[in-house]
Design a protein around this motif. Structure first.
Motif, PDB file in Angstrom:
ATOM      1  N   ASP A   5       0.807  -1.225   0.000  1.00 11.89           N
ATOM      2  CA  ASP A   5       0.000   0.000   0.000  1.00 11.89           C
ATOM      3  C   ASP A   5       0.840   1.274   0.000  1.00 11.89           C
ATOM      4  OD1 ASP A   5      -2.570  -0.944  -0.160  1.00 11.89           O
ATOM      5  OD2 ASP A   5      -2.812  -1.167   2.007  1.00 11.89           O
ATOM      6  N   GLN A   6       2.143   1.169   0.080  1.00 12.85           N
ATOM      7  CA  GLN A   6       2.995   2.351   0.195  1.00 12.85           C
ATOM      8  C   GLN A   6       3.084   3.107  -1.128  1.00 12.85           C
ATOM      9  OE1 GLN A   6       6.785   1.158   1.791  1.00 12.85           O
ATOM     10  NE2 GLN A   6       5.909   0.406   3.719  1.00 12.85           N
ATOM     11  N   ILE A   7       2.765   4.412  -1.072  1.00 12.85           N
ATOM     12  CA  ILE A   7       2.911   5.308  -2.227  1.00 12.85           C
ATOM     13  C   ILE A   7       4.092   6.221  -1.952  1.00 12.85           C
ATOM     14  CG2 ILE A   7       1.848   7.202  -3.503  1.00 12.85           C
ATOM     15  CD1 ILE A   7      -0.817   5.912  -3.162  1.00 12.85           C
ATOM     16  N   PRO A   8       5.109   6.256  -2.839  1.00  9.19           N
ATOM     17  CA  PRO A   8       6.311   7.060  -2.585  1.00  9.19           C
ATOM     18  C   PRO A   8       5.991   8.525  -2.373  1.00  9.19           C
ATOM     19  CG  PRO A   8       6.643   5.560  -4.430  1.00  9.19           C
ATOM     20  CD  PRO A   8       5.193   5.492  -4.097  1.00  9.19           C
ATOM     21  N   PRO A  62     -17.840   4.770   8.292  1.00  9.63           N
ATOM     22  CA  PRO A  62     -17.085   3.598   7.851  1.00  9.63           C
ATOM     23  C   PRO A  62     -16.026   3.955   6.816  1.00  9.63           C
ATOM     24  CG  PRO A  62     -19.237   3.644   6.804  1.00  9.63           C
ATOM     25  CD  PRO A  62     -19.236   4.753   7.807  1.00  9.63           C
ATOM     26  N   PRO A  63     -15.108   3.022   6.503  1.00 11.10           N
ATOM     27  CA  PRO A  63     -14.019   3.330   5.571  1.00 11.10           C
ATOM     28  C   PRO A  63     -14.525   3.853   4.235  1.00 11.10           C
ATOM     29  CG  PRO A  63     -13.607   1.243   6.664  1.00 11.10           C
ATOM     30  CD  PRO A  63     -14.994   1.658   7.047  1.00 11.10           C
ATOM     31  N   LEU A  64     -13.757   4.774   3.673  1.00 11.27           N
ATOM     32  CA  LEU A  64     -14.108   5.423   2.421  1.00 11.27           C
ATOM     33  C   LEU A  64     -13.970   4.453   1.248  1.00 11.27           C
ATOM     34  CD1 LEU A  64     -14.748   8.249   1.161  1.00 11.27           C
ATOM     35  CD2 LEU A  64     -12.282   8.568   0.947  1.00 11.27           C
ATOM     36  N   ASP A  65     -14.935   4.499   0.346  1.00 13.67           N
ATOM     37  CA  ASP A  65     -14.843   3.738  -0.905  1.00 13.67           C
ATOM     38  C   ASP A  65     -14.024   4.566  -1.882  1.00 13.67           C
ATOM     39  OD1 ASP A  65     -15.108   2.264  -3.200  1.00 13.67           O
ATOM     40  OD2 ASP A  65     -17.277   2.526  -3.387  1.00 13.67           O
ATOM     41  N   LEU A  66     -12.770   4.184  -2.101  1.00 15.09           N
ATOM     42  CA  LEU A  66     -11.873   4.995  -2.929  1.00 15.09           C
ATOM     43  C   LEU A  66     -12.339   5.083  -4.381  1.00 15.09           C
ATOM     44  CD1 LEU A  66      -8.391   3.877  -1.555  1.00 15.09           C
ATOM     45  CD2 LEU A  66      -9.734   5.889  -0.950  1.00 15.09           C
ATOM     46  N   ASP A  67     -13.126   4.113  -4.851  1.00 13.12           N
ATOM     47  CA  ASP A  67     -13.632   4.169  -6.232  1.00 13.12           C
ATOM     48  C   ASP A  67     -14.649   5.289  -6.416  1.00 13.12           C
ATOM     49  OD1 ASP A  67     -12.092   2.014  -7.079  1.00 13.12           O
ATOM     50  OD2 ASP A  67     -13.621   0.544  -6.508  1.00 13.12           O
ATOM     51  N   ASN A  82      -2.099   7.335  -8.948  1.00 15.29           N
ATOM     52  CA  ASN A  82      -1.644   6.156  -8.228  1.00 15.29           C
ATOM     53  C   ASN A  82      -2.751   5.719  -7.284  1.00 15.29           C
ATOM     54  OD1 ASN A  82      -0.151   4.070  -7.128  1.00 15.29           O
ATOM     55  ND2 ASN A  82       1.693   5.307  -6.854  1.00 15.29           N
ATOM     56  N   LYS A  83      -2.906   4.416  -7.148  1.00 11.14           N
ATOM     57  CA  LYS A  83      -3.964   3.905  -6.296  1.00 11.14           C
ATOM     58  C   LYS A  83      -3.581   2.523  -5.774  1.00 11.14           C
ATOM     59  CE  LYS A  83      -8.881   2.759  -6.313  1.00 11.14           C
ATOM     60  NZ  LYS A  83     -10.071   2.579  -7.179  1.00 11.14           N
ATOM     61  N   GLU A  85      -4.917  -0.452  -2.452  1.00 14.01           N
ATOM     62  CA  GLU A  85      -6.130  -0.860  -1.762  1.00 14.01           C
ATOM     63  C   GLU A  85      -6.540   0.148  -0.698  1.00 14.01           C
ATOM     64  OE1 GLU A  85      -7.768  -4.569   0.990  1.00 14.01           O
ATOM     65  OE2 GLU A  85      -5.957  -4.811  -0.229  1.00 14.01           O
ATOM     66  N   SER A  86      -5.570   0.875  -0.132  1.00 16.64           N
ATOM     67  CA  SER A  86      -5.866   1.784   0.975  1.00 16.64           C
ATOM     68  C   SER A  86      -5.619   3.250   0.662  1.00 16.64           C
ATOM     69  CB  SER A  86      -5.030   1.401   2.207  1.00 16.64           C
ATOM     70  OG  SER A  86      -5.312   0.085   2.607  1.00 16.64           O
ATOM     71  N   PHE A  87      -4.943   3.577  -0.446  1.00 13.16           N
ATOM     72  CA  PHE A  87      -4.569   4.955  -0.754  1.00 13.16           C
ATOM     73  C   PHE A  87      -4.949   5.316  -2.183  1.00 13.16           C
ATOM     74  CE2 PHE A  87      -1.842   3.783   2.731  1.00 13.16           C
ATOM     75  CZ  PHE A  87      -1.704   4.944   3.479  1.00 13.16           C
ATOM     76  N   ILE A  88      -5.117   6.635  -2.389  1.00 12.98           N
ATOM     77  CA  ILE A  88      -5.360   7.173  -3.725  1.00 12.98           C
ATOM     78  C   ILE A  88      -4.616   8.494  -3.837  1.00 12.98           C
ATOM     79  CG2 ILE A  88      -7.486   8.391  -3.058  1.00 12.98           C
ATOM     80  CD1 ILE A  88      -8.631   7.608  -5.785  1.00 12.98           C
ATOM     81  N   LEU A  89      -3.958   8.736  -4.984  1.00 14.57           N
ATOM     82  CA  LEU A  89      -3.125   9.932  -5.189  1.00 14.57           C
ATOM     83  C   LEU A  89      -3.575  10.671  -6.436  1.00 14.57           C
ATOM     84  CD1 LEU A  89      -0.600  11.770  -4.834  1.00 14.57           C
ATOM     85  CD2 LEU A  89       0.693  10.033  -6.095  1.00 14.57           C
ATOM     86  N   PHE A  90      -3.879  11.987  -6.260  1.00 14.46           N
ATOM     87  CA  PHE A  90      -4.168  12.881  -7.377  1.00 14.46           C
ATOM     88  C   PHE A  90      -3.002  13.862  -7.518  1.00 14.46           C
ATOM     89  CE2 PHE A  90      -8.359  11.523  -5.991  1.00 14.46           C
ATOM     90  CZ  PHE A  90      -9.066  11.345  -7.176  1.00 14.46           C
ATOM     91  N   LYS A  91      -2.638  14.149  -8.765  1.00 12.98           N
ATOM     92  CA  LYS A  91      -1.673  15.197  -9.057  1.00 12.98           C
ATOM     93  C   LYS A  91      -2.303  16.120 -10.095  1.00 12.98           C
ATOM     94  CE  LYS A  91       3.130  16.145 -10.384  1.00 12.98           C
ATOM     95  NZ  LYS A  91       4.418  15.566 -10.815  1.00 12.98           N
TER      96      LYS A  91
END
Length: 385
Positions: A5-8, A62-67, A82-83, A85-91
């Motif tokens: 799940d790690q996003i740099p 409850p946990p956010l639905d990233l979709d 970048n996405k 199971e637990s993170f989502i990244l917007f640039k």
């Protein structure tokens, strides 16, 4: 954060001090170190005119639905870069994906919003959702033309206003002295003499409530010759909140002037032309009294229930929302009675008198908990004074 799940966060050569300054996690590995975003997420305004937004599903309960997470502009170039199971990244480059800019003094502000859609389940008698609400407003602030950001601000959605408060709900039906509804008759001013066909200015209001998100809705209003609102002899004034169409002097609904009222949606006003009940056998006016009554409900606006009423013009049908129709079928017991009756005096030709009534206000008790987006129906308990 699990390795999968790690996003740099930053480049490979980032130092531990810089990594932690960005609010990221720094971990020493066997052969190399790593810097990655933590469970709190992050927002960063870059020197080259981008905003980086990292969200985690554990931001909400409850946990956010990233979709379901997206920007205001959902164009093809505005998708996550970048996405896991637990993170989502917007640039997001400034000037795209709904980003707006404005000048505030010597600063330039760039702003955008991220929204999570909720899955709404619609049934025959209502709608529900079990998803969290997420709406984040992001602002990057720069000093003039300097490419270095000064700071970043994140504004989350404020908690919703309360739909209900515990305790009794008080309604009052009163008579105004004029169409401006600036003054009302008191008990000491009765009887009030009115000629037949003269207007009676009626108002139903919600008392002792400070919730600006609820709306008072009228159901039916009618008149009876006794204080009993269920008297077999009655005359309709409003039906489903709209003027009774079989009356040749139709009731006139009034817009509530918000000036001077802290909660204008807690009021409903209408004008009735004065009348007297007539004996169907002799066609002579009754010498008794005429009481006004209204049934009402309290509604909370939502996407599916705007809490508004559109009354029909002559020859067309009235529009009434499905939710309010359902509430009306469930209960017609939220009733309030006027302060005084109308009396047709035998020695006053074509006149009536309005006298005080001991039940000046009806008391409505909330019998069920109310949730956001669902209208509230309340039952009445009469309390004699």
């Amino acid at each position: 954060v699990a390795p999968a799940d790690q996003i740099p966060c930053g480049n490979d050569s980032i130092s531990r001090q810089e990594c932690e300054r960005k609010g990221c996690c720094y971990e020493l590995g066997g052969q190399a170190s790593s810097c990655f975003y933590g469970l709190s997420g992050a927002v960063e305004c870059t020197k080259d005119g981008h905003v980086l937004i990292v969200l985690t599903k554990k931001m909400t309960v409850p946990p956010l639905d990233l979709d379901s997470v997206h920007l205001l502009d959902e164009g093809p170039n505005c998708k996550p870069v970048n996405k896991t199971e637990s993170f989502i990244l917007f640039k997001i480059p400034f000037g795209t994906c709904g980003t707006t800019s404005r000048v505030a003094g010597s600063y330039v502000l760039y702003e955008n919003e991220i929204i999570a859609d909720r899955n709404i389940i619609r049934g025959p008698s209502g709608s529900i959702t079990r998803d969290s609400t997420l709406r984040i407003h992001i602002q990057c602030r720069y000093m003039g033309r300097d490419s270095l950001p000064l700071n970043v601000q994140v504004f989350t959605l404020a908690p919703p206003l309360p739909v209900t408060e515990p305790g009794p709900l008080h309604l009052e039906l009163r008579i105004s002295k004029g169409e401006s509804y600036g003054a009302y008759y008191h008990v000491s001013e009765y009887p009030v003499v009115k000629n037949l066909r003269e207007p009676v200015f009626l108002e139903v209001r919600l008392l002792n409530r400070t919730d600006p998100s609820i709306v008072l809705m009228l159901d039916d209003c009618w008149a009876t010759p006794t204080p009993n609102p269920l008297d077999k002899l009655m005359w309709k004034i409003l039906v489903d909140g709209c003027p009774y169409t079989e009356d040749n002097y139709r009731t006139r609904l009034q817009n509530v002037d918000a000036s001077g009222l802290k909660f204008p949606f807690h009021y409903k006003r209408f004008i009735v032309k004065t009348f007297a009940f007539v004996d169907s056998a002799t066609e002579q006016p009754f010498k008794g009294q005429v009481y006004f009554h209204c049934s009402a409900l309290v509604c909370h606006p939502s996407a599916s229930e705007p809490c508004t009423m559109k009354c029909a013009t002559v020859g067309s049908r009235r529009q009434r929302s499905v939710d309010l129709q359902m509430l009306e079928q469930q209960s017609r017991q939220a009733i309030v009675t006027s302060e005084g009756p109308v009396i047709f005096k035998e020695n006053l030709e074509n006149t009536i008198r309005i006298y005080p009534f001991s039940g000046a206000a009806a008391f409505v008790m909330i019998l069920a908990l109310c949730t956001v987006g669902i209208a509230v129906i309340c039952k009445v308990k009469r309390q004699n004074q």
